[in-house]
Design a protein around this motif. Sequence first.
Motif, short mmCIF file in Angstrom:
data_model
loop_
_atom_site.label_atom_id
_atom_site.label_comp_id
_atom_site.label_asym_id
_atom_site.label_seq_id
_atom_site.Cartn_x
_atom_site.Cartn_y
_atom_site.Cartn_z
N ALA A 1 -1.48 0.66 8.21
CA ALA A 1 -0.06 0.95 8.43
C ALA A 1 0.38 2.16 7.63
CB ALA A 1 0.79 -0.27 8.08
N VAL A 2 -0.09 2.29 6.39
CA VAL A 2 0.34 3.42 5.56
C VAL A 2 -0.27 4.72 6.06
CG1 VAL A 2 -1.43 3.53 3.72
CG2 VAL A 2 0.93 3.95 3.15
N LEU A 3 -1.48 4.68 6.59
CA LEU A 3 -2.07 5.88 7.18
C LEU A 3 -1.27 6.32 8.41
CD1 LEU A 3 -5.90 5.03 6.94
CD2 LEU A 3 -4.65 6.76 5.63
N ASP A 4 -0.85 5.34 9.21
CA ASP A 4 -0.02 5.66 10.37
C ASP A 4 1.33 6.22 9.93
OD1 ASP A 4 -2.05 4.78 12.01
OD2 ASP A 4 -1.17 2.78 12.34
N ASP A 5 1.88 5.65 8.85
CA ASP A 5 3.20 6.06 8.38
C ASP A 5 3.21 7.51 7.93
OD1 ASP A 5 5.93 5.69 7.56
OD2 ASP A 5 5.23 5.51 5.49
N CYS A 6 2.16 7.93 7.24
CA CYS A 6 2.15 9.31 6.72
C CYS A 6 1.38 10.26 7.62
CB CYS A 6 1.58 9.35 5.31
SG CYS A 6 -0.17 8.91 5.19
N ILE B 1 -5.46 -6.23 3.33
CA ILE B 1 -5.64 -4.85 2.85
C ILE B 1 -5.82 -3.90 4.02
CG2 ILE B 1 -7.22 -3.33 1.59
CD1 ILE B 1 -7.70 -5.66 -0.35
N VAL B 2 -6.66 -4.28 4.99
CA VAL B 2 -6.88 -3.44 6.16
C VAL B 2 -5.57 -3.19 6.91
CG1 VAL B 2 -7.97 -3.35 8.44
CG2 VAL B 2 -9.30 -4.04 6.45
N THR B 3 -4.78 -4.26 7.08
CA THR B 3 -3.50 -4.13 7.79
C THR B 3 -2.56 -3.19 7.05
OG1 THR B 3 -3.70 -6.38 8.67
CG2 THR B 3 -1.51 -5.40 8.66
N ALA B 4 -2.45 -3.36 5.71
CA ALA B 4 -1.52 -2.54 4.93
C ALA B 4 -1.96 -1.09 4.88
CB ALA B 4 -1.40 -3.10 3.51
N VAL B 5 -3.23 -0.84 4.67
CA VAL B 5 -3.71 0.55 4.57
C VAL B 5 -3.63 1.25 5.92
CG1 VAL B 5 -5.72 2.00 4.08
CG2 VAL B 5 -5.18 0.08 2.59
N TRP C 1 4.28 4.39 2.78
CA TRP C 1 4.11 3.09 2.16
C TRP C 1 4.26 1.99 3.19
CZ3 TRP C 1 8.05 -0.64 1.87
CH2 TRP C 1 9.35 -0.19 2.21
N SER C 2 3.73 0.82 2.87
CA SER C 2 3.82 -0.31 3.79
C SER C 2 3.67 -1.62 3.02
CB SER C 2 2.74 -0.22 4.87
OG SER C 2 1.47 -0.47 4.32
N LYS C 3 4.12 -2.68 3.66
CA LYS C 3 3.93 -4.04 3.14
C LYS C 3 3.32 -4.88 4.26
CE LYS C 3 7.49 -4.70 -0.44
NZ LYS C 3 6.67 -5.39 -1.44
N ALA C 4 2.36 -5.72 3.89
CA ALA C 4 1.77 -6.66 4.83
C ALA C 4 1.67 -8.01 4.15
CB ALA C 4 0.40 -6.18 5.30
N VAL C 5 1.66 -9.06 4.94
CA VAL C 5 1.53 -10.40 4.38
C VAL C 5 0.10 -10.58 3.84
CG1 VAL C 5 1.58 -12.88 4.89
CG2 VAL C 5 3.27 -11.34 5.93
N THR C 6 0.01 -11.09 2.61
CA THR C 6 -1.31 -11.37 2.03
C THR C 6 -1.99 -12.48 2.82
OG1 THR C 6 -0.64 -10.68 -0.18
CG2 THR C 6 -2.51 -12.17 -0.03
N ALA D 1 0.86 -1.19 0.00
CA ALA D 1 0.00 0.00 0.00
C ALA D 1 0.89 1.24 0.00
CB ALA D 1 -0.92 0.01 1.21
N VAL D 2 0.47 2.26 -0.74
CA VAL D 2 1.17 3.55 -0.74
C VAL D 2 0.14 4.65 -0.62
CG1 VAL D 2 3.08 2.72 -2.19
CG2 VAL D 2 1.11 3.82 -3.26
N ALA D 3 0.57 5.76 -0.03
CA ALA D 3 -0.24 6.98 0.01
C ALA D 3 0.47 8.02 -0.83
CB ALA D 3 -0.41 7.48 1.44
N MET D 4 -0.26 8.68 -1.72
CA MET D 4 0.33 9.66 -2.62
C MET D 4 -0.43 10.98 -2.53
SD MET D 4 1.36 7.49 -6.01
CE MET D 4 2.40 8.85 -6.56
#
Length: 531
Positions: free
Chosen positions: A44-49, A38-42, A25-30, A14-17
């Motif tokens: 994480a990316v919201l927290d990251d940015c 998807i919930v985990t990756a998104v 950006w983030s990576k999570a195990v499928t 997942a990336v935020a632009m």
Amino acid sequence: MRIGVDVGGTNTDAVAMSGSEVVGWSKAVTTPEVTDGIVTAVRAVLDDCGASPEAIGAVMIGTTHFTNALVEGRRLVPTAVVRLGLPATRGLPPFIDWPERLRAVLGDHVYLCHGGHEFDGRLISPIDHDELRAAAQDIVSKGVNSVAVASVFSPVDDSFEAETRDVLADEAPELDISLSSEIGRLGLLERENAAVVNACLRPLAERTVSGLIGALVELGLDCPLHVSQNDGTLMSADFARRYPVATFASGPTNSMRGAAFLSGIRDGVVIDVGGTTSDVGVLVHGFPREASTAVSVAGVRTNFRMPDVLSLGLGGGSLVRSGNGADGDGADVTVGPDSVGYELTDRALVFGGDELTATDIAAAAGMADIGDRATVSDVDAGLVGDAVECMQDMLATAVEQMKTSADPVPVVVVGGGGVLVRDGLAGASETIRPDYFSVASAIGAAIAQVGAETDRVYSMASMTRDEAMAEARSVTSQRAVDAGADAATVEITDIDEIPLTYLPSNAIRIRVKAVGDLAAGNGISGGGGGP
């Protein structure tokens, strides 16, 4: 801000632009239930940015969910085929070229009916409503709900398919109907196959899209949801429900679009290295080069638009073996095609496992700083060197196969396994590994536009060439708008005109592609609903 998500076999990226800038950006195990990853990756990316859910204007998701369902032969539903063409086409009935395992899943529900057109629009035979009503009654009696309708030369005249849909729906409103003219190109069997694949996936598409929308709700996002298509463009959530087949090969396509965006290269070769395979494709004007021939998916020959991609069994989890086994002097070193896949972080040496993988070779050769490099310090240097050369030879050969000339071309390397590609790859004028290369596929989803295509034959006996061109451009532009594009931004990006000199009436085949920016939408269902 926009969020792009790519659901791969191993990782969900997942990336935020914000504009053209990657802000997180983030990576999570499928996960087996794709929405959990998807919930985990998104999240994480919201927290990251540090972005709030209210700051997100749209979410774009690319997934291999539907391709995997067909390949595995799971989660498909029995599907009936209504073909309009009698008295012609008896010699090649529907499903004739399907793998037996898939035929068994879908059932052999075939209905050959009167109708169809010649290449120039002349009737083969009139449509028979009573025949169609009888077919609808028989389909319902067998407990089948999904139906694919294919008429001979429907890309030239789709009126019979539309009429058949109306008759079937009137007789049995519960039927879920897919039309071949809305999915495939010229070529009866391939176009029919594409419609059947779409029809058997429709219930899964309904559940999957509903799950994706549920994931957005869980994350507190109230914005349009769009799904990646296999030509590098987007479709709305409602469109994805109706045309799940359009997502096939969207993963490699997103990677190539992301590679073009990150590197600035519009014409060149892209190598996307994942955990199990490497996909090699060609960029033409910033978009993936399309396959010029029919493409087989899970053994089913289809002709809807697909990127021209060469896949080889080389990824971060590929197993490395030496033919001599013990002293590792490099003789007969092989890499792949078998792989530890998503178990890489458990089974690779650098992560405490006991399998020698391509990732271990990259770490031992100093090409990557991954895991505990001390665990590969005693791997024989000859074996490491020859394994590296084996990987580079495999990739260089693939690049040469995809090039259209002997001249060196720029090669852009993306994907989490991109560390396996050494600089100075044979056949490359330069080897580019851009920033954020490991999440290029999610970036490709985030930057995508909305597109549409028309492919049909026009007879010059009834119109001029200019009139045919104008009609094809108009129809394609409207399809893009229907799919969720802003009408003010739609432009024609590609036109192919092919004279069909072996046919009378001075016929020409015209293919047109249109692309536009996403239209503003409200709510999570996101924009237009398709043609």
